[in-house]
Design an enzyme around this catalytic site. Structure first.
Site, PDB file in Angstrom:
ATOM      1  N   PHE A 123       0.584  -0.750  -0.301  1.00 38.15           N
ATOM      2  CA  PHE A 123      -0.558   0.222   0.294  1.00 38.15           C
ATOM      3  C   PHE A 123       1.043   1.090  -0.062  1.00 38.15           C
ATOM      4  CE2 PHE A 123      -2.398   3.175   1.649  1.00 38.15           C
ATOM      5  CZ  PHE A 123      -4.185   3.002   0.854  1.00 38.15           C
ATOM      6  N   ASP A 193       0.524  -4.952   8.894  1.00 33.52           N
ATOM      7  CA  ASP A 193      -0.418  -3.645   8.599  1.00 33.52           C
ATOM      8  C   ASP A 193      -1.636  -4.792   8.623  1.00 33.52           C
ATOM      9  OD1 ASP A 193      -2.254  -2.454   7.738  1.00 33.52           O
ATOM     10  OD2 ASP A 193      -0.820  -0.727   6.647  1.00 33.52           O
ATOM     11  N   TYR A 218     -11.862   2.339   9.316  1.00 35.27           N
ATOM     12  CA  TYR A 218     -12.767   2.722   8.497  1.00 35.27           C
ATOM     13  C   TYR A 218     -13.136   1.501   7.556  1.00 35.27           C
ATOM     14  CZ  TYR A 218      -8.448   4.837   5.994  1.00 35.27           C
ATOM     15  OH  TYR A 218      -6.955   5.740   5.278  1.00 35.27           O
ATOM     16  N   LYS A 219     -12.374   0.872   7.783  1.00 32.92           N
ATOM     17  CA  LYS A 219     -12.721   0.065   6.867  1.00 32.92           C
ATOM     18  C   LYS A 219     -13.910  -1.312   7.257  1.00 32.92           C
ATOM     19  CE  LYS A 219      -8.307   0.865   4.167  1.00 32.92           C
ATOM     20  NZ  LYS A 219      -7.139   1.011   3.866  1.00 32.92           N
ATOM     21  N   ARG A 363     -12.094  -3.508  -8.040  1.00 30.49           N
ATOM     22  CA  ARG A 363     -12.113  -4.209  -6.844  1.00 30.49           C
ATOM     23  C   ARG A 363     -14.011  -4.253  -6.000  1.00 30.49           C
ATOM     24  NH1 ARG A 363      -8.759  -1.278  -1.552  1.00 30.49           N
ATOM     25  NH2 ARG A 363      -9.911  -0.008  -2.040  1.00 30.49           N
TER      26      ARG A 363
HETATM   27  C1  LIG Z   1      -6.348   2.094   3.970  1.00 32.60           C
HETATM   28  C2  LIG Z   1      -4.232   1.659   4.385  1.00 32.60           C
HETATM   29  C3  LIG Z   1      -3.797   2.871   5.103  1.00 32.60           C
HETATM   30  C4  LIG Z   1      -4.699   3.661   5.232  1.00 32.60           C
HETATM   31  O1  LIG Z   1      -4.091   5.122   6.000  1.00 32.60           O
HETATM   32  P1  LIG Z   1      -4.688   5.955   6.466  1.00 32.60           P
HETATM   33  O2  LIG Z   1      -3.010   6.970   7.214  1.00 32.60           O
HETATM   34  O3  LIG Z   1      -5.394   5.771   7.196  1.00 32.60           O
HETATM   35  O4  LIG Z   1      -4.585   6.675   5.358  1.00 32.60           O
HETATM   36  C5  LIG Z   1      -2.596   2.359   5.435  1.00 32.60           C
HETATM   37  N1  LIG Z   1      -2.172   0.923   5.278  1.00 32.60           N
HETATM   38  C6  LIG Z   1      -3.078   0.263   4.335  1.00 32.60           C
HETATM   39  C7  LIG Z   1      -2.456  -1.386   3.991  1.00 32.60           C
HETATM   40  C8  LIG Z   1      -4.545   0.632   3.872  1.00 32.60           C
HETATM   41  O5  LIG Z   1      -5.358  -0.623   3.165  1.00 32.60           O
END
Ligand SMILES: *Cc1c(COP(=O)(O)O)cnc(C)c1O
Length: 404
Positions: A123, A193, A218-219, A363
């Site tokens: 990511f 993560d 938030y997911k 997706r």
């Molecule tokens: C959604 C996501 C993030 C989001 O990071 P934010 O700091 O909340 O913007 C980080 N890492 C991964 C792997 C994600 O899927």
């Protein structure tokens, strides 16, 4: 799979009653809960109470009536979802910020080890933050390699292996225990993560022996747009690691108002500044829903939903880029198409919300808490139709939005 088959699965679904706990817009098939989870109904009165009574009436007194402990209290509610102890998780900041704090702490942990290892195509924020972290610690470097080369990249210079448990694009999942053991065998720490796996697949950091983890709320956890993220640090490392963003909320005694920084014991030292209480309030109401949920039921239903879309995608001739083995993936399904953006837009126009990930991935998120098998079956029918009729060729679908 027929519509009647899907309905039969819904009748036997132990998670079906949870759908009513969400304010899902009528008629919409929402396959993007892996990007922004749906609003849990309980959030609405919880936020109203926080604004009207706690803020409006109680004012500053509310800090001593539950606000100040929110990071720890919410951490304890996330802990069972990742197999941690209640005092090993804290909530606040963003996933990106937690990544930075954890990576710098890991780089400073053993001065003989100078490298962060991570996966190419991770990511974006994970790699960007890792780049920023090595720029802050003299003499350190970031080594980004393909998934197939990760094991060989670990050596006696590795300070920390940074892995995203479930890949945001393909849904591929790393084996938590296996990769934790590999990092440890090289003498390195591991930082996971869980943004795309918490609330989607069963996780046990204790059984795996993981060192640190971050994750998004938030997911799959439905905490609301930009909801505070979580950080896990194994108890054995609580005194050994230092938060580089040494703010007053992580001080041993913030209200002693001293000049010199002295870190708090336990997870509290990872706090930085004043927590966003409105964001904490909506997240807490969303987390309370998980008390009654069995993650093995979530995983089983996710596999059933995946099978429905995999069948529809195959019938439409779309290559699926997600693993076929449920134990090796998260809870979304991705298809490759040269015009995946347009296909996504054509689906959205029909009330089927998924998303596009550049350059060529459609997706579709599978959230067992509020999706029925029939919803997903209907989404599959729309997908087949959009491909078969080439409805995606409508010029309006090629116009790019800022958020895809
Ligand atoms: C959604 C996501 C993030 C989001 O990071 P934010 O700091 O909340 O913007 C980080 N890492 C991964 C792997 C994600 O899927």
């Amino acid at each position: 799979m027929t519509r009647e088959d899907a309905r039969a699965l819904d009748r036997a679904d132990p998670l079906a009653p949870f759908r009513d706990r969400f304010a899902l817009p009528e008629g919409l098939i929402y396959l993007d809960g892996n990007s922004l989870g749906v609003l849990p109904r309980a959030v609405i009165p919880a936020l109203a109470d926080t604004v009207q009574r706690q803020w409006g009436e109680r004012l500053i007194r509310s800090w001593n009536e539950g606000w100040i402990d929110a990071p720890q209290r919410l951490g304890a509610k996330i802990a069972p979802l990742i197999g941690a102890a209640a005092d090993e998780v804290i909530v606040g900041d963003t996933t990106s910020t937690h990544l930075f704090k954890a990576l710098v702490a890991a780089l400073r942990h053993d001065p003989a080890r100078r490298t962060i290892v991570s996966e190419a195509g991770n990511f974006p924020t994970d790699l960007h933050i890792a780049e920023g972290a090595v720029a802050c610690v003299a003499g350190t470097a970031l080594k980004v390699v393909d998934r197939a080369d990760l094991a060989a990249a670990l050596d006696d210079d590795t300070a920390v292996l940074l892995l995203t448990h479930v890949h945001y694009k393909t849904a591929e999942r790393f084996d938590l225990a296996d990769w934790t053991a590999r990092a440890h065998a090289a003498g390195a720490l591991i930082l996971w993560d869980f943004s795309h796996s918490v609330g989607a697949v069963p996780i046990d950091v204790t059984a795996a022996g993981a060192d640190m983890a971050v994750g998004c709320t938030y997911k799959y956890l439905n905490g609301g747009p930009g909801a505070p993220a979580f950080l896990y640090v194994a108890r054995r490392l609580h005194d050994a690691l230092a938060n580089p963003v040494s703010g007053w909320m992580g001080h041993a005694e913030p209200f002693a108002f001293t000049d010199a920084y002295r870190p708090a014991a336990g997870m509290k030292r990872w706090l930085v500044g004043t927590p966003s209480i409105l964001a904490m309030a909506s997240l807490e109401a969303a987390l309370d829903l998980w008390r009654d949920i069995d993650l093995t039921q979530i995983a089983a239903k996710s596999a059933a939903l995946f099978a429905i879309l995999a069948e529809a995608g195959a019938a439409a001739g779309l290559p699926c880029v997600s693993p076929t083995d449920p134990a090796r993936r998260g809870s979304h399904i991705s298809f490759r198409h040269d015009h995946a953006y347009e296909v996504t837009q054509a689906l959205i126009a029909r009330g089927v919300i998924g998303d596009f990930r550049a350059p060529d991935v459609l997706r579709l998120g599978l959230t067992p808490l509020y999706l029925s098998h029939e919803d997903v079956w209907r989404a599959g029918e729309h997908l087949r139709d959009v491909i078969a009729t080439e409805a995606w060729r409508n010029a309006a679908y090629a116009e790019r939005n800022a958020v895809t």
